[in-house]
Enzyme design. Structure first.
Site, PDB file in Angstrom:
ATOM      1  N   LYS A   7       0.838  -1.189   0.000  1.00  0.00           N
ATOM      2  CA  LYS A   7       0.000   0.000   0.000  1.00  0.00           C
ATOM      3  C   LYS A   7       0.872   1.237   0.000  1.00  0.00           C
ATOM      4  CE  LYS A   7       0.655   1.859   3.444  1.00  0.00           C
ATOM      5  NZ  LYS A   7       1.896   2.354   4.148  1.00  0.00           N
ATOM      6  N   TYR A  50      -4.615   4.134   6.197  1.00  0.00           N
ATOM      7  CA  TYR A  50      -5.154   3.179   7.185  1.00  0.00           C
ATOM      8  C   TYR A  50      -6.501   3.643   7.717  1.00  0.00           C
ATOM      9  CZ  TYR A  50      -0.791   0.545   7.342  1.00  0.00           C
ATOM     10  OH  TYR A  50       0.295  -0.233   7.018  1.00  0.00           O
TER      11      TYR A  50
HETATM   12  P1  NDP Z   1      12.483   1.398   2.347  1.00  0.00           P
HETATM   13  O1  NDP Z   1      13.041   2.697   1.916  1.00  0.00           O
HETATM   14  O2  NDP Z   1      12.925   0.848   3.664  1.00  0.00           O
HETATM   15  O3  NDP Z   1      12.789   0.288   1.251  1.00  0.00           O
HETATM   16  C1  NDP Z   1      12.435   0.455  -0.098  1.00  0.00           C
HETATM   17  C2  NDP Z   1      13.368  -0.381  -0.974  1.00  0.00           C
HETATM   18  O4  NDP Z   1      12.947  -0.219  -2.312  1.00  0.00           O
HETATM   19  C3  NDP Z   1      14.831   0.061  -0.935  1.00  0.00           C
HETATM   20  O5  NDP Z   1      15.569  -0.511   0.106  1.00  0.00           O
HETATM   21  C4  NDP Z   1      15.315  -0.410  -2.291  1.00  0.00           C
HETATM   22  O6  NDP Z   1      15.633  -1.793  -2.204  1.00  0.00           O
HETATM   23  C5  NDP Z   1      14.087  -0.314  -3.177  1.00  0.00           C
HETATM   24  N1  NDP Z   1      14.129   0.839  -4.082  1.00  0.00           N
HETATM   25  C6  NDP Z   1      14.057   0.774  -5.419  1.00  0.00           C
HETATM   26  N2  NDP Z   1      14.147   1.981  -5.967  1.00  0.00           N
HETATM   27  C7  NDP Z   1      14.264   2.866  -4.962  1.00  0.00           C
HETATM   28  C8  NDP Z   1      14.391   4.275  -4.907  1.00  0.00           C
HETATM   29  N3  NDP Z   1      14.394   5.030  -6.002  1.00  0.00           N
HETATM   30  N4  NDP Z   1      14.488   4.852  -3.680  1.00  0.00           N
HETATM   31  C9  NDP Z   1      14.454   4.118  -2.555  1.00  0.00           C
HETATM   32  N5  NDP Z   1      14.340   2.771  -2.573  1.00  0.00           N
HETATM   33  C10 NDP Z   1      14.247   2.147  -3.748  1.00  0.00           C
HETATM   34  O7  NDP Z   1      10.899   1.547   2.327  1.00  0.00           O
HETATM   35  P2  NDP Z   1       9.830   0.627   3.069  1.00  0.00           P
HETATM   36  O8  NDP Z   1      10.279  -0.779   3.015  1.00  0.00           O
HETATM   37  O9  NDP Z   1       9.519   1.208   4.384  1.00  0.00           O
HETATM   38  O10 NDP Z   1       8.526   0.841   2.151  1.00  0.00           O
HETATM   39  C11 NDP Z   1       8.361   0.178   0.902  1.00  0.00           C
HETATM   40  C12 NDP Z   1       6.863   0.047   0.594  1.00  0.00           C
HETATM   41  O11 NDP Z   1       6.239  -0.715   1.618  1.00  0.00           O
HETATM   42  C13 NDP Z   1       6.098   1.359   0.548  1.00  0.00           C
HETATM   43  O12 NDP Z   1       5.147   1.340  -0.483  1.00  0.00           O
HETATM   44  C14 NDP Z   1       5.418   1.457   1.887  1.00  0.00           C
HETATM   45  O13 NDP Z   1       4.219   2.207   1.867  1.00  0.00           O
HETATM   46  C15 NDP Z   1       5.144  -0.003   2.180  1.00  0.00           C
HETATM   47  N6  NDP Z   1       5.086  -0.297   3.608  1.00  0.00           N
HETATM   48  C16 NDP Z   1       4.033  -1.000   4.099  1.00  0.00           C
HETATM   49  C17 NDP Z   1       3.929  -1.301   5.420  1.00  0.00           C
HETATM   50  C18 NDP Z   1       2.796  -2.120   5.931  1.00  0.00           C
HETATM   51  O14 NDP Z   1       2.653  -2.238   7.136  1.00  0.00           O
HETATM   52  N7  NDP Z   1       1.979  -2.708   5.074  1.00  0.00           N
HETATM   53  C19 NDP Z   1       4.927  -0.833   6.390  1.00  0.00           C
HETATM   54  C20 NDP Z   1       6.034  -0.126   5.781  1.00  0.00           C
HETATM   55  C21 NDP Z   1       6.093   0.126   4.434  1.00  0.00           C
HETATM   56  P3  NDP Z   1      16.794  -2.452  -3.116  1.00  0.00           P
HETATM   57  O15 NDP Z   1      18.067  -1.819  -2.627  1.00  0.00           O
HETATM   58  O16 NDP Z   1      16.674  -3.881  -2.812  1.00  0.00           O
HETATM   59  O17 NDP Z   1      16.488  -2.111  -4.529  1.00  0.00           O
END
Ligand code: NDP
Length: 379
Positions: A144, A229
């Site tokens: 989401k 949410y």
């Molecule tokens: P993070 O920043 O921690 O991780 C995102 C990952 O996406 C990065 O580590 C990277 O992984 C990859 N990525 C690819 N392109 C980019 C870019 N341009 N900039 C930054 N990262 C990039 O974010 P979150 O994990 O917190 O969030 C990711 C998604 O999950 C969002 O849509 C958020 O809303 C959702 N989310 C949902 C939650 C829930 O409870 N359902 C809780 C937290 C987040 P790599 O290095 O492997 O490419």
């Protein structure tokens, strides 16, 4: 005569709006939950083999939780960071042939060890990545918000439908036992006619350089991330689809929250039955994770309501005692059932569900800009 006909039509409209929730409950509740305490029982069945895309903070949580899954397993990894592919590959026993980057992951179509891809990247990337996964013939689980707006969301729904794959959204609360119990009680009429919902969703966000505060990657601010949410909760707690929204935006820190990145939005939703919701979405206050549902015969309160848990809550009957289960473990086991067995969850997690929230977000932003009431037609 005229009045009673109008009343009858209003009743039909109201019950049609609640129907998806009620009918899904009958199908799901009877087969998958024990009657006594709604403790989730994962039925036996084949394993869903999942590739995680975007190995960041939330993917780490999902990956750890999946170690306890009975029906879901990590069998692929997609990342833009080669060192993470090595590290996660070793940690979760994913062979090199099932590790991809953002340039070459279309080749996943030839990988028989992967059934679905879980997209866990910044919001703005979901649309294109999900469509590429669908074109590769794999099911899509998408975090989401499903996309940045309803137009993008519709394109994702259409692409998955054309490819004959399922599209699910990572709405983990839809499987959470105390949430499910409140929804069951409401659907069974135990709170009587629902009149009011309050959803408070927010936290104080830190690092100003993170992608969540970058309009290009996040698509907005608190509303896209945490306000969703309260929107989603209003729908499943009330059990109807809203027909109008009003909204007001305030901003105290225009340096941290730039143009197009909302800091705080208050919004109100109206439902066909006459029930109303009052909600707050913010990136600038802590201690805001609360749902309150009020009906003519009773109430439910969840606080915390959407954090990683344990969720706590009570109703007019007393404290909710359903056990805490790691949300992402339960979610992924349930999603295996939805994708592989065609299970119908109590509260939907499909692309249409994600699309409805995006239509509401679009309308909230419009209402903030115009200051007027926005009509909603969620179908
Ligand atoms: P993070 O920043 O921690 O991780 C995102 C990952 O996406 C990065 O580590 C990277 O992984 C990859 N990525 C690819 N392109 C980019 C870019 N341009 N900039 C930054 N990262 C990039 O974010 P979150 O994990 O917190 O969030 C990711 C998604 O999950 C969002 O849509 C958020 O809303 C959702 N989310 C949902 C939650 C829930 O409870 N359902 C809780 C937290 C987040 P790599 O290095 O492997 O490419």
């Amino acid at each position: 005569m005229k009045n009673s006909r109008r009343h009858f039509l209003q009743q039909i409209a109201a019950s049609a709006a609640t129907l998806p929730f009620l009918s899904a409950y009958d199908a799901f509740g009877n087969s998958n939950f024990s009657a006594s305490n709604l403790h989730p029982i994962i039925p036996q069945g084949p394993t869903l083999r999942v590739a995680l895309m975007g190995l960041g903070g939330y993917a780490s949580r999902v990956a750890e939780a999946m170690q306890s899954c009975k029906r879901a397993k990590i069998t692929g990894l997609i990342s833009g960071t080669p060192a993470k592919l090595d590290d996660w590959g070793a940690r979760f026993a994913v062979p090199e042939k099932s590790r991809y980057n953002y340039e070459n992951f279309d080749a996943i179509k030839d990988n028989p060890d992967i059934d679905a891809v879980y997209v866990i990247t910044p919001n703005a990337l979901h649309h294109d990545q999900a469509i590429r996964v669908a074109k590769a013939g794999k099911h899509v689980i998408c975090e989401k918000p499903m996309a940045l707006n309803a137009r993008e969301g519709q394109e994702m729904v259409d692409a998955c439908s054309r490819a004959g794959v399922k599209l699910l959204v990572g709405y983990r609360m839809h499987f959470e036992p105390k949430t499910v119990e409140v929804v069951r009680m409401r659907a069974a009429g135990e709170f009587g006619k629902i009149k009011f919902f309050q959803g408070l969703s927010g936290f104080r966000i830190g690092d100003p350089s993170q992608w969540r505060l970058n309009k290009q990657l996040a698509g907005g601010g608190a509303m896209m991330d945490i306000g969703i949410y309260a929107i989603n909760g209003a729908r499943y707690m009330v059990g109807e689809e809203p027909i109008w929204v009003t909204a007001q935006e305030t901003k105290t820190d225009p340096v941290k929250f730039k143009e197009g990145v909302d800091e705080t939005i208050l919004f109100q939703l109206g439902f066909p039955s006459g029930a109303v919701a009052s909600c707050l979405s913010t990136y600038n206050m802590n201690n805001l994770d609360r749902f309150f549902l009020n009906g003519e015969k009773g109430f439910a309160e969840l606080q915390p309501s959407t954090g990683y848990g344990p969720i706590k809550g009570r109703t007019n009957n007393g404290e909710l005692t359903q056990p805490h289960v790691t949300h992402q473990t339960l979610q992924m086991d349930r999603m295996a059932g939805i994708i592989l067995d065609g299970d119908t969850p109590l509260i939907p997690v499909d692309g249409q569900e994600g699309l409805k929230d995006l239509k509401i977000i679009d309308a909230i932003y419009r209402a903030c800009a115009t200051g007027t009431k926005e009509e909603l037609n969620l179908g």
